[in-house]
Design a protein around this motif. Sequence first.
Motif, PDB file in Angstrom:
ATOM      1  N   ASP A  50       0.822  -1.202   0.000  1.00 29.85           N
ATOM      2  CA  ASP A  50       0.000   0.000   0.000  1.00 29.85           C
ATOM      3  C   ASP A  50       0.858   1.254   0.000  1.00 29.85           C
ATOM      4  OD1 ASP A  50      -2.400  -1.396   0.052  1.00 29.85           O
ATOM      5  OD2 ASP A  50      -2.309  -1.636   2.227  1.00 29.85           O
ATOM      6  N   GLY A  51       2.142   1.136  -0.226  1.00 27.63           N
ATOM      7  CA  GLY A  51       3.052   2.264  -0.194  1.00 27.63           C
ATOM      8  C   GLY A  51       4.379   1.794   0.355  1.00 27.63           C
ATOM      9  N   LEU A  52       5.143   2.722   0.882  1.00 27.25           N
ATOM     10  CA  LEU A  52       6.458   2.372   1.387  1.00 27.25           C
ATOM     11  C   LEU A  52       6.486   2.199   2.896  1.00 27.25           C
ATOM     12  CD1 LEU A  52       8.651   4.740  -0.797  1.00 27.25           C
ATOM     13  CD2 LEU A  52       8.253   2.306  -1.109  1.00 27.25           C
ATOM     14  N   GLY A  53       5.391   2.514   3.607  1.00 27.38           N
ATOM     15  CA  GLY A  53       5.410   2.460   5.059  1.00 27.38           C
ATOM     16  C   GLY A  53       4.968   1.120   5.595  1.00 27.38           C
ATOM     17  N   GLN A  54       5.656   0.051   5.304  1.00 24.93           N
ATOM     18  CA  GLN A  54       5.283  -1.290   5.732  1.00 24.93           C
ATOM     19  C   GLN A  54       6.290  -1.824   6.738  1.00 24.93           C
ATOM     20  OE1 GLN A  54       2.393  -3.016   4.701  1.00 24.93           O
ATOM     21  NE2 GLN A  54       1.929  -0.956   3.974  1.00 24.93           N
ATOM     22  N   GLY A  55       5.959  -2.946   7.357  1.00 24.82           N
ATOM     23  CA  GLY A  55       6.884  -3.614   8.266  1.00 24.82           C
ATOM     24  C   GLY A  55       7.170  -2.793   9.498  1.00 24.82           C
ATOM     25  N   LYS A  56       8.463  -2.745   9.879  1.00 26.80           N
ATOM     26  CA  LYS A  56       8.873  -2.085  11.112  1.00 26.80           C
ATOM     27  C   LYS A  56       8.535  -0.593  11.093  1.00 26.80           C
ATOM     28  CE  LYS A  56      12.636  -3.594  12.894  1.00 26.80           C
ATOM     29  NZ  LYS A  56      14.069  -3.864  13.191  1.00 26.80           N
ATOM     30  N   VAL A  57       8.743   0.065   9.967  1.00 26.41           N
ATOM     31  CA  VAL A  57       8.442   1.492   9.879  1.00 26.41           C
ATOM     32  C   VAL A  57       6.956   1.735  10.117  1.00 26.41           C
ATOM     33  CG1 VAL A  57       8.386   3.490   8.330  1.00 26.41           C
ATOM     34  CG2 VAL A  57      10.374   1.983   8.336  1.00 26.41           C
ATOM     35  N   GLU A  59       4.916  -0.146  11.776  1.00 25.92           N
ATOM     36  CA  GLU A  59       4.603  -0.445  13.180  1.00 25.92           C
ATOM     37  C   GLU A  59       4.967   0.737  14.077  1.00 25.92           C
ATOM     38  OE1 GLU A  59       5.386  -4.060  16.401  1.00 25.92           O
ATOM     39  OE2 GLU A  59       6.577  -3.928  14.561  1.00 25.92           O
ATOM     40  N   ILE A  60       6.136   1.327  13.851  1.00 23.22           N
ATOM     41  CA  ILE A  60       6.551   2.480  14.643  1.00 23.22           C
ATOM     42  C   ILE A  60       5.612   3.657  14.427  1.00 23.22           C
ATOM     43  CG2 ILE A  60       8.376   4.213  14.902  1.00 23.22           C
ATOM     44  CD1 ILE A  60      10.389   1.961  14.317  1.00 23.22           C
ATOM     45  N   LEU A  61       5.228   3.902  13.182  1.00 23.77           N
ATOM     46  CA  LEU A  61       4.322   5.004  12.893  1.00 23.77           C
ATOM     47  C   LEU A  61       2.973   4.829  13.590  1.00 23.77           C
ATOM     48  CD1 LEU A  61       4.981   5.703   9.101  1.00 23.77           C
ATOM     49  CD2 LEU A  61       5.428   7.241  10.997  1.00 23.77           C
ATOM     50  N   ARG A  62       2.503   3.601  13.677  1.00 19.14           N
ATOM     51  CA  ARG A  62       1.232   3.358  14.368  1.00 19.14           C
ATOM     52  C   ARG A  62       1.341   3.718  15.842  1.00 19.14           C
ATOM     53  NH1 ARG A  62       0.782  -1.460  11.227  1.00 19.14           N
ATOM     54  NH2 ARG A  62       1.466  -2.714  13.025  1.00 19.14           N
ATOM     55  N   TYR A  63       2.476   3.341  16.484  1.00 17.78           N
ATOM     56  CA  TYR A  63       2.679   3.691  17.889  1.00 17.78           C
ATOM     57  C   TYR A  63       2.752   5.211  18.069  1.00 17.78           C
ATOM     58  CZ  TYR A  63       3.386  -1.020  19.734  1.00 17.78           C
ATOM     59  OH  TYR A  63       3.194  -2.309  20.149  1.00 17.78           O
ATOM     60  N   VAL A  64       3.484   5.879  17.161  1.00 13.28           N
ATOM     61  CA  VAL A  64       3.623   7.332  17.258  1.00 13.28           C
ATOM     62  C   VAL A  64       2.261   8.001  17.121  1.00 13.28           C
ATOM     63  CG1 VAL A  64       4.570   9.377  16.121  1.00 13.28           C
ATOM     64  CG2 VAL A  64       6.012   7.364  16.473  1.00 13.28           C
ATOM     65  N   GLU A  65       1.488   7.564  16.144  1.00 15.18           N
ATOM     66  CA  GLU A  65       0.160   8.139  15.931  1.00 15.18           C
ATOM     67  C   GLU A  65      -0.745   7.938  17.137  1.00 15.18           C
ATOM     68  OE1 GLU A  65      -1.975   8.497  11.748  1.00 15.18           O
ATOM     69  OE2 GLU A  65      -1.197   6.479  12.076  1.00 15.18           O
ATOM     70  N   ARG A  74       1.091  12.109  10.079  1.00 17.22           N
ATOM     71  CA  ARG A  74       1.638  10.815   9.673  1.00 17.22           C
ATOM     72  C   ARG A  74       2.254  10.864   8.278  1.00 17.22           C
ATOM     73  NH1 ARG A  74       0.606   6.166   6.922  1.00 17.22           N
ATOM     74  NH2 ARG A  74       0.979   4.187   8.019  1.00 17.22           N
ATOM     75  N   ASP A  75       1.565  11.511   7.356  1.00 17.13           N
ATOM     76  CA  ASP A  75       2.074  11.563   5.983  1.00 17.13           C
ATOM     77  C   ASP A  75       3.402  12.312   5.907  1.00 17.13           C
ATOM     78  OD1 ASP A  75      -0.076  10.137   5.065  1.00 17.13           O
ATOM     79  OD2 ASP A  75      -1.238  11.908   4.473  1.00 17.13           O
ATOM     80  N   ALA A  76       3.501  13.405   6.691  1.00 19.29           N
ATOM     81  CA  ALA A  76       4.745  14.179   6.678  1.00 19.29           C
ATOM     82  C   ALA A  76       5.891  13.364   7.264  1.00 19.29           C
ATOM     83  CB  ALA A  76       4.557  15.479   7.465  1.00 19.29           C
ATOM     84  N   LEU A  77       5.614  12.614   8.349  1.00 13.12           N
ATOM     85  CA  LEU A  77       6.641  11.765   8.935  1.00 13.12           C
ATOM     86  C   LEU A  77       7.100  10.699   7.952  1.00 13.12           C
ATOM     87  CD1 LEU A  77       5.361  11.198  12.589  1.00 13.12           C
ATOM     88  CD2 LEU A  77       7.381  12.495  11.891  1.00 13.12           C
ATOM     89  N   LEU A  78       6.139  10.081   7.291  1.00  7.59           N
ATOM     90  CA  LEU A  78       6.468   9.031   6.330  1.00  7.59           C
ATOM     91  C   LEU A  78       7.283   9.589   5.172  1.00  7.59           C
ATOM     92  CD1 LEU A  78       6.205   6.115   5.430  1.00  7.59           C
ATOM     93  CD2 LEU A  78       4.006   6.677   4.392  1.00  7.59           C
TER      94      LEU A  78
END
Length: 550
Positions: A50-57, A59-65, A74-78
């Motif tokens: 679904d894009g480049l934000g898969q796997g460990k990245v 997972e981390i983004l979900r915790y941050v959000e 989220r989009d800016a962080l990614l």
Amino acid sequence: MQQDNTSKSHKLSVWFPLMFAIVLVIGMLIGMRMQTAAPALAVEQETTTDGLGQGKVEEILRYVEAKYVDPVDRDALLQEVIDDLLGRLDPHSNYISAEDLREVNEQLEGNFDGIGVEFMMLDDTIVVVAPLAGGPSEAAGILAGDKIIQIADSTIAGVNMSTSGIIELLRGEKGTAVEVGVLRRGETALREYTITRDEIPMNSVDASYMLNDKVGYIKLNRFSATTYEEFMKGLEEMVEKEGMEDLVIDLRHNPGGYLQQATSILSQLFRRKDQLLVFTEGRSVSRNDYTSTGRAFFDVDDIVVLIDEGSASASEILAGAIQDHDRGTVIGRRSFGKGLVQEQYKLKDGSALRLTVARYYTPSGRSIQKPYDDPEAYDKEMYDRYETGELESEARMVIQDSTAYYTDNGRVVYGGGGIMPDIFVPIDSLATHELYLELRQYVPEFVFRHISGEGQPLTELSLEAFDRTFQVEPELVADFLSFARSKDDGIAAMIPPFLQAEVRHMLKARIAKHLFDNKGYYYIWNQRDDMVNAALKVLTSPNPQTASQQ
């Protein structure tokens, strides 16, 4: 390109006059990291993510959000993660957002969907310079000089809308209609047109015409999906109707494009079959040789290729093959130095990844990619060429890789930093002249107003007759200078005599463009072009460097 802003500002403050040259000569290179015409294998693949934000990245983004103390975008962080990742690779691997992808693809595919007009902004109003021949606006009855006041239900005159905003309103899917309100000269009521959008070609051949009774000239601005077809059309016209024997191919300021388009053109310049034109190879991509087909449709004798610091990727492929096989003469200045091949991968959210997968090599085995291990040095390498005087003196031309390679005739050539020309032509000193560059920017608007207001019967002339008979009188130069001063009161009432000659030349070339399109512009402009004149000197000499291998 991404620059260190502090360093850049410091250099511009010290080398202020050079910023004008940079705007003129390498403006097209700004944003080379997101180069819309990078050499590609014409392979576009769909990913399964679904894009480049898969796997460990991911997972981390979900915790941050979910848990971070402050709200986050989220989009800016990614995007920062993506930029940092690709920034650690090479300067030409990049991520293209869904919003930018359409424009990128239009540049490469050679067309877009729209209404087909060339326009400029005059006094906060869109004025049609010309409806494109055969396009939907011409069919609807739009004329040069028409002012576009309304688009759909939006009044756009006098609202300081950006050019990109106007383009967004005029473009749309092929087959869709747009309502346009037009004010024609001498009328007070708006004319209303319903224009059905259609496919509009973006030509990659700016001009093709005869420089003299033997020598043809073709100017390529990029290598899009239609470049070979356009090139062959121009070649056929000159060979069959005008008796062309020799050819000048102008690749200045051409940032490249599809590798296959360059090799298809090269196949028409080499008569022998299976002659190596370029090869590509990478860690996960095996060697792939591109060779001539042996099916050249027209006889072309001697060839000159014009290059400069803005000639990159596919342009360097073409120039390199001509040089390595001693098929012709390369004239100009050291080319950009981009020897990387990208594939474009479409992502499911509409964005794309453009990833470097291989290097390309000229027939002699040269890689012309300049070093990119220091990103900051890579970004400022073009500025360094100005500062060191390389663009003014052949003696200061940098050889990045001292490894000797050999052409078919045994001449030594080098790689590692672009294509070195066989004949060096320094940059025109006017490219760094502040007043010249200041005046130059006002020429298009002035000429449009002049042509629209004068109503002179110049269109009754042929291009050749226009060249012979039309003179830019002192009164027209004075009118132009008054117009320029109305835009910038810092411009002096009198200019040096040598600049007056250049202003006359600029005005005549621009008038020719309005009357005869791009062919008219280059027909006039090239008469005083140092590289074109150097090419003619080579091609009219008793023993031009040529084509032992065809």
